[in-house]
Scaffold this active site. Structure first.
Site, mmCIF file in Angstrom:
data_model
loop_
_atom_site.group_PDB
_atom_site.id
_atom_site.type_symbol
_atom_site.label_atom_id
_atom_site.label_comp_id
_atom_site.label_asym_id
_atom_site.label_seq_id
_atom_site.Cartn_x
_atom_site.Cartn_y
_atom_site.Cartn_z
ATOM 1 N N ASP A 386 0.668 -1.056 -0.111
ATOM 2 C CA ASP A 386 -0.048 0.078 0.098
ATOM 3 C C ASP A 386 0.803 1.228 0.062
ATOM 4 O O ASP A 386 0.325 2.377 -0.481
ATOM 5 C CB ASP A 386 -0.996 -0.017 1.388
ATOM 6 N N TYR A 471 -10.389 -1.182 0.738
ATOM 7 C CA TYR A 471 -10.161 -1.303 2.266
ATOM 8 C C TYR A 471 -9.997 -0.114 3.091
ATOM 9 O O TYR A 471 -9.257 0.860 2.071
ATOM 10 C CB TYR A 471 -9.107 -2.267 2.530
ATOM 11 N N HIS A 522 -3.472 -9.483 5.914
ATOM 12 C CA HIS A 522 -3.237 -8.043 6.031
ATOM 13 C C HIS A 522 -2.216 -7.964 6.890
ATOM 14 O O HIS A 522 -1.945 -8.823 8.026
ATOM 15 C CB HIS A 522 -4.436 -7.301 6.748
ATOM 16 N N LEU A 530 12.686 3.438 20.324
ATOM 17 C CA LEU A 530 12.360 3.687 21.657
ATOM 18 C C LEU A 530 14.003 4.134 22.108
ATOM 19 O O LEU A 530 14.944 3.781 21.639
ATOM 20 C CB LEU A 530 12.247 2.331 22.415
ATOM 21 N N GLU A 667 24.901 -7.165 13.536
ATOM 22 C CA GLU A 667 25.771 -6.212 14.007
ATOM 23 C C GLU A 667 25.143 -6.368 15.743
ATOM 24 O O GLU A 667 24.283 -6.857 16.004
ATOM 25 C CB GLU A 667 25.597 -4.766 13.596
ATOM 26 N N ASP A 673 21.832 2.699 19.973
ATOM 27 C CA ASP A 673 20.651 3.086 19.877
ATOM 28 C C ASP A 673 19.922 2.318 18.873
ATOM 29 O O ASP A 673 20.349 1.866 17.805
ATOM 30 C CB ASP A 673 20.891 4.550 19.017
ATOM 31 N N LEU A 674 18.815 1.873 19.418
ATOM 32 C CA LEU A 674 18.201 0.798 18.768
ATOM 33 C C LEU A 674 16.972 1.196 18.039
ATOM 34 O O LEU A 674 16.098 1.943 18.504
ATOM 35 C CB LEU A 674 18.043 -0.369 19.870
ATOM 36 N N HIS A 684 -7.659 -13.161 6.764
ATOM 37 C CA HIS A 684 -9.105 -12.792 6.548
ATOM 38 C C HIS A 684 -9.575 -13.605 5.484
ATOM 39 O O HIS A 684 -9.119 -13.599 4.210
ATOM 40 C CB HIS A 684 -9.294 -11.464 6.206
#
Length: 763
Positions: A386, A471, A522, A530, A667, A673-674, A684
């Site tokens: 999409d 949809y 879907h 985070l 790695e 920093d993740l 469906h």
């Protein structure tokens, strides 16, 4: 009784009646007898509320109409007079396809947000189709600084390793119009006899419409699309009215006059051309099923067959909204964040803070995918990626009182796509606070002491919706008073159907006389950046195990003791979990800072998904949406890996512009920093109750971000909405129980704005 007494009594009666009338009139308005009106509830937050918007709040704001106009003017000057308005562009033209915000680098954004450095330059990203060049291609150009651009930088080679092949470009609306003109004016008249017989054919097929499929071909470099034909049912979903005819259109040539029909499929059989189909029909060799063009008993319509009933329940803010929206920034007493829309990737939020502390730098939808099955070529080959159509581009106005609560705050969105001038989707977002009708927490004690304590679950929600062909997707971000963030998407709208023929049980269920509801999956992919108590985070997996042991006080007996297992995941491969594989029940990102109890402060990712099987890895196009294979993967964050998909993947999944699996290259993820990449989805199998529309009930999936030892206790303990009273107290007294004050505090009528709708075309 004498006349004098009677007269006195009559006078007293008149006085009494007059007094009663006066009393009644006091209780009525002065407008001729209407009942007295309650005062209107406040429409704005009380000024004493503590939340405010920081000055840098618009760092992530989508481009304004003025900025979009400035970028388009600059590009027109720099790219020369050969630039054509994309709304009328043919494949052989040069045109600006899209302009949207170029997100700032994270380091520069944080330097500004946290350390007061100057804000990074505000820039735009433009996608330009160069169809008039000797080697037609697609380029990505960064334009800045805004609002007064002075430079343009081609980043195509930097980001993609070379020019983008022209066949990967999304299909312009004008290209669809040219395909329709070819089908209805040039091709369908070749089978007019059959179409008159089966489908009430009118001049140039005006009672029929086409619907595209994707991807467009069978290998990289193709641009050949199967189009299904449907009855054009006015005011209702044509998607349920397939007439059994499908056409494979080769539209790779730059000149539409050279486009051809490669194959024809009609009610179970393949033909080389419409002329061949017509010839076989005239020879009596085609088994034609006559299909009514008026639907099936009206069940295809969304217009209710019953009259309106009593007004449904309504939530309102008795003392005004407890949040504010300024531009793209939302603030409440607990939460602040920015929201926006990627033109192709859809909704996104940035700089999410709870009680002033950043939890999340970015949560953004990356891609959505629907994979279909069936026994017709259009159904069996459809894999809708999409983002190639545009989940921002096809965002729709939100209907007050249906799509969102009537009193939600509604926000417009400005965009520039397939046009030389910006347009606006009215009411593209809504923001609201909502009582969930459920306690967030509670306890009723009859044991040893008598008391009740609890907190009603009241959440802050930002919502948008996209309609991709048939949809409709609902995109929710929900902020809870416990510090949890919920991401949820729902599917509704019309199912995509196929003409019913042959052995259909393998591919779905019959939903009307000639209609097969085709099986499909879907899936949606999300980026979750985070920052748990800082940028350096670790990934922990926790689960459970039963360990046999001898009972200490009775060694001759055995006991299965439940224990917690803990494992630090240090490499990307360890933190990449395939769909269907065992995933730790607790997986969280944690910092090297501890809470009061010595545990690392963490945030857990809890998934709510029942995804179907991913496309087998040996499929030639599986790399085009390889993210679908992973229910969860954690990788190092990199500026050069901003997105797990691309607007160009839809039309060339065989050689994708972005292959998410390349991000997972083993790695280290210890102290880095993740980014967590999360997939949510469902299978469906359409059924009778999907007519006329699929309902959202049971068709919503997503995930939670939940604090895990991040705090020292539940932060909702400090909520001003909390309720507590003991058995020896009067729970009906305001000073004991704030709920007892509601008859006074909520004695107002909501100030309902007049109903309005954002319309069906963008301005």
């Amino acid at each position: 009784m004498n006349q004098k007494t009677i007269l006195v009594l009559l006078i007293l009666a008149v006085i009494t009646i007059f007094a009663l009338v006066c009393v009644l009139l006091v209780g009525r308005g002065g407008d001729g007898g209407e009942p007295s009106q309650l005062p209107h509830c406040p429409s704005v937050s009380p000024s004493a509320q503590p939340w405010t918007h920081p000055g840098q709040s618009q760092l992530f704001a989508d481009l304004s109409r003025e900025e979009l106009t400035a970028v388009m003017r600059f590009l027109t000057q720099r790219l020369g007079p050969g630039l054509v308005d994309a709304a009328q562009a043919r494949p052989s033209d040069n045109c600006v396809f899209s302009v949207e915000l170029q997100l700032p680098p994270k380091a520069a954004a944080l330097a500004h947000l946290d350390r007061g450095s100057p804000p990074p330059a505000r820039e735009a990203l433009a996608i330009v189709f160069f169809g008039r060049q000797p080697q037609p291609n697609v380029s990505e150009l960064v334009v800045g600084p805004l609002p007064h651009p002075s430079y343009m930088r081609d980043v195509t080679v930097e980001r993609h390793g070379g020019p983008l092949p022209y066949h990967r470009r999304p299909v312009l609306f004008q290209e669809y119009l040219d395909i329709d003109q070819m089908i209805f004016n040039r091709e369908l008249p070749q089978a007019s006899g059959l179409l008159h017989h089966c489908c009430f054919y009118k001049h140039r097929g005006r009672n029929l419409v086409t619907m595209t499929t994707a991807p467009r071909g069978l290998q990289s470099g193709d641009r050949a699309t199967w189009f299904g034909l449907y009855y054009n049912i006015s005011g209702a979903g044509f998607f349920l009215h397939h007439v059994g005819l499908e056409l494979l259109v080769n539209h790779k040539a730059l000149d539409p006059a050279r486009w051809t029909i490669q194959k024809v499929f009609y009610q179970g059989r393949y033909y080389d051309s419409l002329a061949q189909l017509e010839a076989q029909f005239e020879a009596g060799l085609v088994n034609v099923v006559l299909i009514p063009d008026n639907g099936t008993g009206g069940s295809w319509s969304l217009k209710s067959p019953v009259p309106p009933g009593p007004a449904p329940p309504l939530q309102f803010y008795p003392q005004g909204p407890r949040f504010s929206v300024q531009g793209s920034r939302v603030a409440s007493s607990l939460w602040t964040f920015s929201f926006g829309l990627g033109a192709f990737s859809g909704p996104r939020i940035f700089d999410v803070r709870f009680q002033g502390e950043r939890l999340v730098y970015e949560i953004s939808l990356q891609e959505a995918l629907a994979i279909y099955g069936g026994n017709s070529p259009a159904a069996m080959t459809t894999r809708y990626v999409d983002g190639g159509f545009g989940m921002g581009k096809y965002t729709t106005p939100l209907t007050r009182g249906v799509d969102c609560p009537y009193l939600a705050t509604y926000v417009d969105w400005h965009f520039l796509l397939e046009s030389q001038a910006p347009k606006t989707i009215r009411d593209a977002f809504c923001v609201f606070e909502q009582n969930q009708g459920l306690p967030l927490r509670r306890h009723h004690s009859d044991l040893y002491s008598h008391y009740f304590g609890g907190l009603a679950e009241t959440v802050l929600v930002v919502r948008s919706m996209s309609t991709l062909l048939n949809y409709d997707y609902v995109w929710d971000t929900v902020f809870h008073p416990s510090g949890a963030i919920e991401i949820r998407f729902y599917a509704t709208g019309y199912i995509s159907s196929a003409f019913l023929f042959g052995a259909t049980g393998k591919y779905g269920n019959q939903v009307s006389e000639h209609t097969l509801g085709t099986v499909h999956t879907h899936s949606a992919h999300f980026k979750v950046d985070l920052d748990v108590a800082g940028l350096e985070n670790w990934v922990w997996a926790e689960d459970m195990v039963f360990v046999p042991m001898a009972v200490p006080w009775s060694p001759e007996h055995q006991l299965q003791r439940l224990q917690v297992t803990r494992k630090l995941l240090e490499m990307e491969e360890q933190a990449a979990f395939l769909v269907g594989s065992a995933t730790p029940r607790y997986l969280y990102l944690a910092s090297n800072h501890s809470n009061k109890w010595g545990h690392p402060r963490g945030y857990r990712i809890q998934m709510l998904s029942f995804a179907g099987e991913p496309l087998p890895q040996n499929s030639s196009m599986a790399r085009g949406f390889s993210w679908e294979r992973y229910q969860l993967a954690v990788t190092q964050r990199k500026e050069e890996e901003p997105s797990s998909s691309s607007v160009f993947n839809q039309n060339d999944p065989w050689a994708p512009t972005v292959d998410f699996s390349d991000f997972i290259n083993n790695e280290t993820i210890a102290g880095k920093d993740l980014v967590a990449w999360v997939t949510a989805g469902f299978l469906h199998i359409p059924h009778a109750e999907d007519i006329p529309n699929t309902v959202t009930v049971g068709n919503g999936v997503g995930f939670f971000l939940r604090p895990y030892n991040f705090f020292d206790e539940d932060p909702s303990f400090y909520s001003a909405d909390s309720i507590y009273f003991r058995g020896d107290q009067d729970a009906g007294a305001c000073e004991v129980n704030p709920l007892a004050c509601l008859p006074q505090a909520a004695a107002c009528a909501p100030d309902l704005p007049a109903f309005s709708h954002g319309g069906f075309s963008h301005n």
